[in-house]
Design a protein around this motif. Structure first.
Motif, PDB file in Angstrom:
ATOM      1  N   ARG A  72       0.807  -1.228   0.000  1.00  0.00           N
ATOM      2  CA  ARG A  72       0.000   0.000   0.000  1.00  0.00           C
ATOM      3  C   ARG A  72       0.838   1.276   0.000  1.00  0.00           C
ATOM      4  NH1 ARG A  72      -4.287  -1.752  -2.292  1.00  0.00           N
ATOM      5  NH2 ARG A  72      -5.482  -3.285  -1.097  1.00  0.00           N
ATOM      6  N   ASP A  73       1.941   1.257   0.747  1.00  0.00           N
ATOM      7  CA  ASP A  73       2.758   2.470   0.835  1.00  0.00           C
ATOM      8  C   ASP A  73       4.193   2.068   1.140  1.00  0.00           C
ATOM      9  OD1 ASP A  73       3.225   5.314   0.980  1.00  0.00           O
ATOM     10  OD2 ASP A  73       3.456   5.020   3.141  1.00  0.00           O
ATOM     11  N   GLU A  74       5.154   2.778   0.514  1.00  0.00           N
ATOM     12  CA  GLU A  74       6.567   2.470   0.710  1.00  0.00           C
ATOM     13  C   GLU A  74       7.308   3.695   1.221  1.00  0.00           C
ATOM     14  OE1 GLU A  74       8.728  -0.430  -2.053  1.00  0.00           O
ATOM     15  OE2 GLU A  74       7.225   0.464  -3.387  1.00  0.00           O
ATOM     16  N   GLU A  80       4.001  -0.158   4.226  1.00  0.00           N
ATOM     17  CA  GLU A  80       2.692  -0.571   4.738  1.00  0.00           C
ATOM     18  C   GLU A  80       2.093  -1.593   3.776  1.00  0.00           C
ATOM     19  OE1 GLU A  80      -1.677   1.240   6.082  1.00  0.00           O
ATOM     20  OE2 GLU A  80      -0.156   2.539   5.198  1.00  0.00           O
TER      21      GLU A  80
END
Length: 508
Positions: A72-74, A80
């Motif tokens: 989802r998020d880096e 995440e």
């Protein structure tokens, strides 16, 4: 039976060799086509679209080892992810996240062809193939086998014929394909070959060793010795009869395996070691003589090693036996000092345990694959230094029992054992073990070097040219023999002329 094309990522497979028994097909082939290949925790959309859209990766899992998650998020240090099955979100260090291969690599036959070659992808590929009934998977030079713990219909004479004369990429992964490659290399290159079967107890080493022997006995035996299909030839029959003898001599029951090979296990008593080694040497010699009654000069050798597993470590610490040999150097050493040295050297190893209380019977424990094993080091030093008494060896050689006298006979015709000579001193024993460990590291480095070398274009060219060089050398030998024959013929003709002249003079 119609031929079915099986596609594998990175190469085009030939049509399925036939005829293949229908019962064996699910355990050899993995039919692939549009829509085949799933994404863990996937939805109704196509696997490829879902893999691209959700940016699927592998994250650690206490229950499964690894599980699928959507990225989802880096961040620079953390990322995440959303777990595919539960939907739960969590943040993890980036070094704990492993990339997932596209669905087209599902159930890949050779894991060296995976785009993302990491631990999670390897385990997932093996698990997918295993759950589909495919127990054999290549990993570059190696063939990984997972024990199905049941009989599979993939070892029949029809399957042997299916692999006979085929190259590895022309047939599905199988121990027969590995054996065929070694056998053909032995015949074509006239060089000795070896097949190494390694793994934990119960992994299936002994059973696969039997399959290697079965295949070799079938393809190497004369067709005349096999009177009808399904009936083993004479060589194959003899090998099958010899196998239970060796198993009865060197196999034992463990927690995980009722028929575990234990040929290499250590016996402390010097007399027991010498008797075991000599009897095993005598048994192997007798079996070899029974199997090959017509010695051939210049014949190549194909060895099959069924041994316990070993891992590649950057630093391989000395084991228990090496520490035992080392402790025998010191005059004031005791069993207690040996246990303390083991605890000092191996105390941090996850497989090593010390007793929690002094009331425990064990001095230390080792967590083997088959379970926890307790060790009591009572009289270990004395037994390890116990030399083989020359008088005992001479007495056994003079035994009235024919077998006992034969195995204790040294020299030609006897099962000579190095243990019958003056025992190796502790320093020499420790040095020998260090040399063995050094040799093992050399083998590991060579294996790693070959894995890199085999893709080099010049190496591939050398492999193709090498058989031609062998042929050239054979031509040179034949030419030399032809010249020798011509000289012999000329001498014979000259002798015939001289005899004719002599006979003419006598007649006159």
């Amino acid at each position: 039976m119609a031929a079915v094309t099986v596609s594998v990522p990175g190469r085009k497979m030939p049509p399925r060799p036939g005829p293949v028994p229908e019962a064996a097909q699910p355990f050899l082939f993995s039919p692939r086509g549009p829509g085949v290949g799933s994404v863990p925790g996937g939805s109704a959309m196509s696997p490829q679209v879902e893999w691209t859209a959700r940016r699927l990766v592998w994250v650690p899992s206490e229950l499964h080892g690894f599980e699928a998650a959507a990225l989802r998020d880096e961040g620079e240090e953390e990322a995440e992810v959303e777990l595919a099955e539960s939907g739960r979100r969590l943040r993890l260090p980036r070094d704990q996240i492993q990339r997932m291969n596209p669905p087209k690599f599902s159930k890949a036959e050779d894991m060296a062809e995976l785009t993302c070659l990491n631990e999670a992808s390897v385990l997932h590929n093996l698990r997918e193939r295993y759950y589909s009934g495919l127990i054999y998977t290549y990993s570059g030079l190696f063939c990984v086998v997972i024990n199905p713990y049941k009989q599979l219909p993939i070892y029949t004479e029809a399957i042997v014929e299916m692999y006979r004369g085929k190259k590895r990429h022309e047939v599905p992964p199988h121990v027969y394909a590995v054996t065929e490659g070694a056998y053909r290399s032995m015949l074509q290159d006239r060089e000795d070959q070896s097949i190494l079967c390694t793994g934990e107890s119960g992994a299936g080493k002994t059973e696969n060793t039997k399959k290697v022997i079965q295949y070799l006995a079938h393809v190497a035996s004369s067709p005349k010795g096999r009177k009808e299909p399904g009936v083993p030839g004479e060589l194959e029959r003899q090998l099958l009869q010899a196998n239970p003898i060796l198993e009865a001599f060197g196999n034992a029951k463990t927690v995980k395996n009722d028929n575990s090979s234990r040929f290499a296990d250590f016996a402390l008593e010097a007399l027991a070691k010498a008797t075991y080694e000599r009897l095993f040497r005598w048994l192997v010699l007798r079996l070899n003589r029974a199997l090959d009654r017509s010695p051939r000069q210049g014949a190549s050798f194909l060895g099959i090693l069924d041994i316990a597993g070993f891992e590649i470590f950057q630093a391989n610490p000395p084991g228990l036996l090496a520490l035992l040999d080392e402790e025998c150097w010191f005059p004031k050493a005791t069993d207690k000092s040996f246990v303390e040295k083991v605890a000092q050297e191996q105390g941090g190893h996850p497989k090593f345990q010390r007793p929690r209380t002094l009331r425990d019977q064990a001095d230390f424990s080792v967590l083997h694959y088959a379970g926890k094993v307790d060790y009591k080091a009572s009289e270990w030093l004395m037994k390890n230094m116990d030399p083989l008494n020359d008088s005992v060896a001479a007495l056994l050689h003079q035994s009235a029992d024919r077998l006992t006298a034969e195995i204790w006979k040294d020299g030609p015709g006897g099962a000579e054992s190095p243990l019958s000579h003056p025992p190796i001193s502790p320093p020499r024993a420790f040095q020998k073990r260090q040399q063995q460990q050094s040799a093992l590291r050399v083998m590991q480095r060579n294996c790693a070097a070959y894995l890199k070398l085999r893709h080099w274009q010049w190496w591939r060219l050398f492999i193709k040219v090498k058989p031609l060089l062998q042929v050239t050398r054979q031509d040179e030998v034949l030419q030399a023999r032809a010249q020798e024959l011509q000289k012999v013929q000329e001498l014979q003709q000259q002798s015939a002329r001289e005899v004719g002249e002599l006979q003419g003079r006598v007649a006159q």
